[in-house]
Scaffold this motif. Structure first.
Motif, PDB file in Angstrom:
ATOM      1  N   PHE A  43      59.348  12.598 -18.410  1.00  0.00           N
ATOM      2  CA  PHE A  43      58.704  11.626 -17.528  1.00  0.00           C
ATOM      3  C   PHE A  43      59.725  10.730 -16.835  1.00  0.00           C
ATOM      4  O   PHE A  43      59.480  10.259 -15.719  1.00  0.00           O
ATOM      5  CB  PHE A  43      57.659  10.832 -18.308  1.00  0.00           C
ATOM      6  CG  PHE A  43      56.391  11.605 -18.505  1.00  0.00           C
ATOM      7  CD1 PHE A  43      55.323  11.447 -17.634  1.00  0.00           C
ATOM      8  CD2 PHE A  43      56.278  12.531 -19.526  1.00  0.00           C
ATOM      9  CE1 PHE A  43      54.165  12.187 -17.786  1.00  0.00           C
ATOM     10  CE2 PHE A  43      55.128  13.277 -19.687  1.00  0.00           C
ATOM     11  CZ  PHE A  43      54.056  13.109 -18.813  1.00  0.00           C
ATOM     12  N   ARG A  44      60.879  10.510 -17.447  1.00  0.00           N
ATOM     13  CA  ARG A  44      61.944   9.795 -16.735  1.00  0.00           C
ATOM     14  C   ARG A  44      62.435  10.637 -15.557  1.00  0.00           C
ATOM     15  O   ARG A  44      62.761  10.107 -14.492  1.00  0.00           O
ATOM     16  CB  ARG A  44      63.107   9.480 -17.677  1.00  0.00           C
ATOM     17  CG  ARG A  44      62.777   8.461 -18.743  1.00  0.00           C
ATOM     18  CD  ARG A  44      64.031   8.012 -19.492  1.00  0.00           C
ATOM     19  NE  ARG A  44      63.669   7.572 -20.825  1.00  0.00           N
ATOM     20  CZ  ARG A  44      64.049   8.166 -21.958  1.00  0.00           C
ATOM     21  NH1 ARG A  44      64.848   9.217 -21.902  1.00  0.00           N
ATOM     22  NH2 ARG A  44      63.674   7.706 -23.126  1.00  0.00           N
ATOM     23  N   SER A  45      62.493  11.949 -15.751  1.00  0.00           N
ATOM     24  CA  SER A  45      62.905  12.842 -14.677  1.00  0.00           C
ATOM     25  C   SER A  45      61.887  12.835 -13.537  1.00  0.00           C
ATOM     26  O   SER A  45      62.238  12.738 -12.357  1.00  0.00           O
ATOM     27  CB  SER A  45      63.080  14.265 -15.210  1.00  0.00           C
ATOM     28  OG  SER A  45      63.296  15.184 -14.174  1.00  0.00           O
ATOM     29  N   LEU A  46      60.606  12.932 -13.870  1.00  0.00           N
ATOM     30  CA  LEU A  46      59.557  12.925 -12.861  1.00  0.00           C
ATOM     31  C   LEU A  46      59.535  11.602 -12.101  1.00  0.00           C
ATOM     32  O   LEU A  46      59.247  11.567 -10.907  1.00  0.00           O
ATOM     33  CB  LEU A  46      58.198  13.166 -13.519  1.00  0.00           C
ATOM     34  CG  LEU A  46      57.985  14.554 -14.135  1.00  0.00           C
ATOM     35  CD1 LEU A  46      56.714  14.582 -14.958  1.00  0.00           C
ATOM     36  CD2 LEU A  46      57.947  15.619 -13.050  1.00  0.00           C
ATOM     37  N   ASN A  47      59.852  10.513 -12.790  1.00  0.00           N
ATOM     38  CA  ASN A  47      59.820   9.194 -12.164  1.00  0.00           C
ATOM     39  C   ASN A  47      61.060   8.922 -11.324  1.00  0.00           C
ATOM     40  O   ASN A  47      60.959   8.423 -10.203  1.00  0.00           O
ATOM     41  CB  ASN A  47      59.686   8.116 -13.248  1.00  0.00           C
ATOM     42  CG  ASN A  47      59.631   6.721 -12.670  1.00  0.00           C
ATOM     43  OD1 ASN A  47      58.736   6.385 -11.903  1.00  0.00           O
ATOM     44  ND2 ASN A  47      60.601   5.885 -13.022  1.00  0.00           N
ATOM     45  N   GLY A  48      62.249   9.252 -11.848  1.00  0.00           N
ATOM     46  CA  GLY A  48      63.493   8.898 -11.168  1.00  0.00           C
ATOM     47  C   GLY A  48      64.094   9.995 -10.317  1.00  0.00           C
ATOM     48  O   GLY A  48      64.916   9.730  -9.443  1.00  0.00           O
ATOM     49  N   GLY A  49      63.693  11.247 -10.580  1.00  0.00           N
ATOM     50  CA  GLY A  49      64.184  12.351  -9.763  1.00  0.00           C
ATOM     51  C   GLY A  49      65.389  13.082 -10.313  1.00  0.00           C
ATOM     52  O   GLY A  49      65.865  14.037  -9.707  1.00  0.00           O
TER      53      GLY A  49
END
Length: 271
Positions: free
Chosen positions: A64-70
């Protein structure tokens, strides 16, 4: 996406009984990632090494950090050991438990020329000597306190060269210490209920989740976790937190793991 919709059931660690199934919403997981990203940004040019299982909230939260920050997620091969994966893929971000950091420090030659921006360290008591060793080796270490019921991180902060952490509550969370020193957490990151297992209690009517952890907040808002309330025992009239003894034992270079339990004693009650 309906942020109130159920997203995942994640098992607790089962440290005080059988694991419980924590029902997390998309909103819980997204808000956790947003607050975490305010302190440790995860940008499209970054790479987070997924060295923790996805069935732990600390592993799932990386997604979810990846989905949020890219940023990208680096998944090591099934037979790749951690140190080799760091050397090969050159990640910018790591999530580790102390035992993994200890392994990395034993093979610090694999870190030569690294581009690591953050090492998020949690999941167990962190020996100050280990944290200080990593910082002195040039690793930007962040100590974190979190729990499955809050979708991962609650409070996080950088570690200095003495191994001391400046852990403060992240945006989007509220934290309070009760009259009996229990850590209470509230906010959009907190789950609604348990899906199964020895469910116990969810958040109280005011939205506070009673973590069962004993902690202190100083006047500057720094959080210190003292141990589990249900681990404490009374020895000769003194309140003893096993975690404090374990932490002291782990400072010795020949001790890799320590577990302290109380046993019945005729003179002292529990020794």
């Amino acid at each position: 996406i309906d942020l109130g919709a159920d997203a995942a059931v994640v098992l607790t660690s089962g440290s005080t009984g059988r694991p419980k199934g924590v029902l997390l919403s998309y909103g819980n997981l997204l808000l956790n990632a947003e607050g975490a990203g305010k302190l440790i940004p995860f940008l499209p040019s970054d790479r987070w090494l997924l060295s923790l299982p996805l069935w732990h909230v600390s592993g799932l939260s990386i997604v979810f950090r990846s989905l949020n920050g890219g940023g990208a997620i680096v998944v090591p091969g099934p037979d790749e050991i951690l140190e080799e994966a760091i050397e090969r893929y050159r990640p910018t971000h790591l999530s580790l438990v102390p035992a993994q950091l200890r392994r990395i420090m034993a093979r610090r030659d694999k870190l030569a020329g690294h581009s690591i921006k953050a090492v998020l360290l949690g999941g167990a008591p962190i020996p100050a000597s280990l944290a200080a060793e990593a910082v002195m080796a040039g690793l930007p270490v962040y100590a974190t306190y979190g729990l499955t019921e809050a979708a991962s991180q609650v409070a996080t902060g950088p570690v200095d060269q003495e191994g001391s952490a400046q852990v403060r509550v992240l945006p989007g969370r509220e934290l309070m210490i009760s009259a009996d020193d229990e850590v209470l957490v509230r906010g959009g990151v907190v789950f609604r209920r348990y899906a199964f297992g020895d469910s116990g209690d969810g958040p109280d009517p005011e939205g506070w989740y009673h973590t069962g952890d004993k902690g202190q907040l100083d006047e500057d808002g720094r959080l210190t976790i003292l141990g589990r309330l249900d681990n404490m025992f009374i020895c000769g009239g003194e309140n003893v937190h096993p975690e404090n003894i374990e932490k002291a034992l782990l400072e010795h270079p020949l001790v890799d793991q320590a577990l302290v339990v109380g046993i019945s004693d005729e003179e002292l009650g529990v020794r």
